[in-house]
Write a protein that holds these residues in place. Structure first.
Motif, mmCIF file in Angstrom:
data_model
loop_
_atom_site.group_PDB
_atom_site.id
_atom_site.type_symbol
_atom_site.label_atom_id
_atom_site.label_comp_id
_atom_site.label_asym_id
_atom_site.label_seq_id
_atom_site.Cartn_x
_atom_site.Cartn_y
_atom_site.Cartn_z
ATOM 1 N N ASN A 4 49.695 61.425 45.036
ATOM 2 C CA ASN A 4 50.433 60.463 45.932
ATOM 3 C C ASN A 4 49.790 59.342 46.295
ATOM 4 O O ASN A 4 49.892 58.442 46.714
ATOM 5 N N GLN A 5 48.287 59.566 46.096
ATOM 6 C CA GLN A 5 47.346 58.490 46.452
ATOM 7 C C GLN A 5 47.096 57.727 45.385
ATOM 8 O O GLN A 5 46.919 57.939 44.222
ATOM 9 N N GLN A 6 47.122 56.335 45.913
ATOM 10 C CA GLN A 6 46.839 55.033 44.798
ATOM 11 C C GLN A 6 45.064 54.938 44.574
ATOM 12 O O GLN A 6 44.688 54.811 45.683
ATOM 13 N N ALA A 7 44.829 55.005 43.326
ATOM 14 C CA ALA A 7 43.471 54.787 43.083
ATOM 15 C C ALA A 7 43.206 53.130 42.894
ATOM 16 O O ALA A 7 44.110 52.509 42.324
ATOM 17 N N GLY A 8 42.231 52.757 43.499
ATOM 18 C CA GLY A 8 41.697 51.381 43.266
ATOM 19 C C GLY A 8 42.293 50.511 44.385
ATOM 20 O O GLY A 8 42.868 50.890 45.321
ATOM 21 N N PRO A 9 41.938 49.353 44.178
ATOM 22 C CA PRO A 9 42.248 48.241 45.184
ATOM 23 C C PRO A 9 43.908 48.155 45.289
ATOM 24 O O PRO A 9 44.730 48.212 44.251
ATOM 25 N N ARG A 10 44.098 47.522 46.566
ATOM 26 C CA ARG A 10 45.833 47.502 46.896
ATOM 27 C C ARG A 10 46.184 46.214 46.149
ATOM 28 O O ARG A 10 45.462 45.448 45.946
ATOM 29 N N ILE A 11 47.465 46.177 45.808
ATOM 30 C CA ILE A 11 48.126 45.286 45.239
ATOM 31 C C ILE A 11 48.118 44.051 46.117
ATOM 32 O O ILE A 11 48.369 44.156 47.501
ATOM 33 N N GLY A 12 47.897 42.721 45.966
ATOM 34 C CA GLY A 12 47.654 41.534 46.840
ATOM 35 C C GLY A 12 46.069 41.439 47.360
ATOM 36 O O GLY A 12 45.914 40.506 47.800
ATOM 37 N N ALA A 13 45.169 42.554 47.132
ATOM 38 C CA ALA A 13 43.758 42.383 47.517
ATOM 39 C C ALA A 13 43.163 41.291 46.799
ATOM 40 O O ALA A 13 43.401 41.179 45.562
ATOM 41 N N VAL A 14 42.180 40.669 47.209
ATOM 42 C CA VAL A 14 41.138 39.509 46.465
ATOM 43 C C VAL A 14 40.127 40.623 46.086
ATOM 44 O O VAL A 14 39.553 41.211 47.158
ATOM 45 N N VAL A 15 39.811 40.593 44.787
ATOM 46 C CA VAL A 15 38.667 41.264 44.412
ATOM 47 C C VAL A 15 37.744 40.227 43.429
ATOM 48 O O VAL A 15 38.259 39.304 43.030
ATOM 49 N N LYS A 16 36.676 40.915 43.052
ATOM 50 C CA LYS A 16 35.782 40.001 42.157
ATOM 51 C C LYS A 16 35.630 41.028 40.861
ATOM 52 O O LYS A 16 35.395 42.135 40.754
ATOM 53 N N VAL A 25 43.582 37.906 42.446
ATOM 54 C CA VAL A 25 44.326 38.723 43.427
ATOM 55 C C VAL A 25 44.899 39.987 42.172
ATOM 56 O O VAL A 25 45.393 39.724 41.338
ATOM 57 N N VAL A 26 44.980 41.050 42.985
ATOM 58 C CA VAL A 26 45.319 42.143 42.222
ATOM 59 C C VAL A 26 46.974 42.139 42.088
ATOM 60 O O VAL A 26 47.711 42.208 43.093
ATOM 61 N N MET A 27 47.413 42.107 40.804
ATOM 62 C CA MET A 27 48.761 42.102 40.577
ATOM 63 C C MET A 27 49.702 43.473 40.282
ATOM 64 O O MET A 27 50.552 43.734 40.604
ATOM 65 N N ALA A 28 48.566 44.076 39.567
ATOM 66 C CA ALA A 28 49.289 45.498 39.288
ATOM 67 C C ALA A 28 48.098 46.501 38.583
ATOM 68 O O ALA A 28 46.966 45.924 38.026
ATOM 69 N N ALA A 29 48.340 47.639 38.294
ATOM 70 C CA ALA A 29 47.458 48.627 37.599
ATOM 71 C C ALA A 29 48.170 49.096 36.627
ATOM 72 O O ALA A 29 49.185 49.749 36.897
ATOM 73 N N ILE A 30 48.152 48.845 35.234
ATOM 74 C CA ILE A 30 49.012 49.246 34.205
ATOM 75 C C ILE A 30 48.072 49.854 33.005
ATOM 76 O O ILE A 30 46.958 49.047 32.341
ATOM 77 N N GLY A 31 48.173 50.764 32.427
ATOM 78 C CA GLY A 31 47.596 51.609 31.337
ATOM 79 C C GLY A 31 46.136 51.548 31.742
ATOM 80 O O GLY A 31 45.326 51.482 30.828
ATOM 81 N N GLY A 32 45.808 52.004 32.729
ATOM 82 C CA GLY A 32 44.087 52.124 32.896
ATOM 83 C C GLY A 32 43.488 50.938 33.139
ATOM 84 O O GLY A 32 42.223 50.758 33.512
ATOM 85 N N LEU A 33 44.130 49.738 33.104
ATOM 86 C CA LEU A 33 43.552 48.344 33.613
ATOM 87 C C LEU A 33 44.230 47.681 34.795
ATOM 88 O O LEU A 33 45.290 48.133 35.150
#
Length: 76
Positions: A4-16, A25-33
């Motif tokens: 139940n834990q989400q890996a990676g940055p949160r939706i809405g976070a600013v990343v490089k 801005v992180v919009m989604a994590a789909i298909g390993g990307l």
């Protein structure tokens, strides 16, 4: 890691995106990307999660402020 834990940055976070040196801005994590969108809007792009640098709160604020300043100079 629990299921139940989400890996990676949160939706809405600013990343490089370290491969292109762009911030998004992180919009989604789909298909390993991870899907990123430019801070000021525009076309999204996909990046491998290993190619993402998570920013500190201070870095994120600096990047968001720079984007707002650029928009104001363009008259948006």
């Amino acid at each position: 890691m629990a299921n139940n834990q989400q890996a990676g940055p949160r939706i809405g976070a600013v990343v490089k995106d370290t491969e292109t040196d762009r911030f998004g801005v992180v919009m989604a994590a789909i298909g390993g990307l991870v899907q990123l969108r430019p801070i000021s809007g525009g076309l999204s792009w996909e990046v491998d999660p290993d190619g993402i640098e998570t920013l500190s709160s201070r870095q994120e604020l600096t990047v968001r402020l720079a984007a707002l300043n650029a928009e104001s100079r363009r008259g948006e």
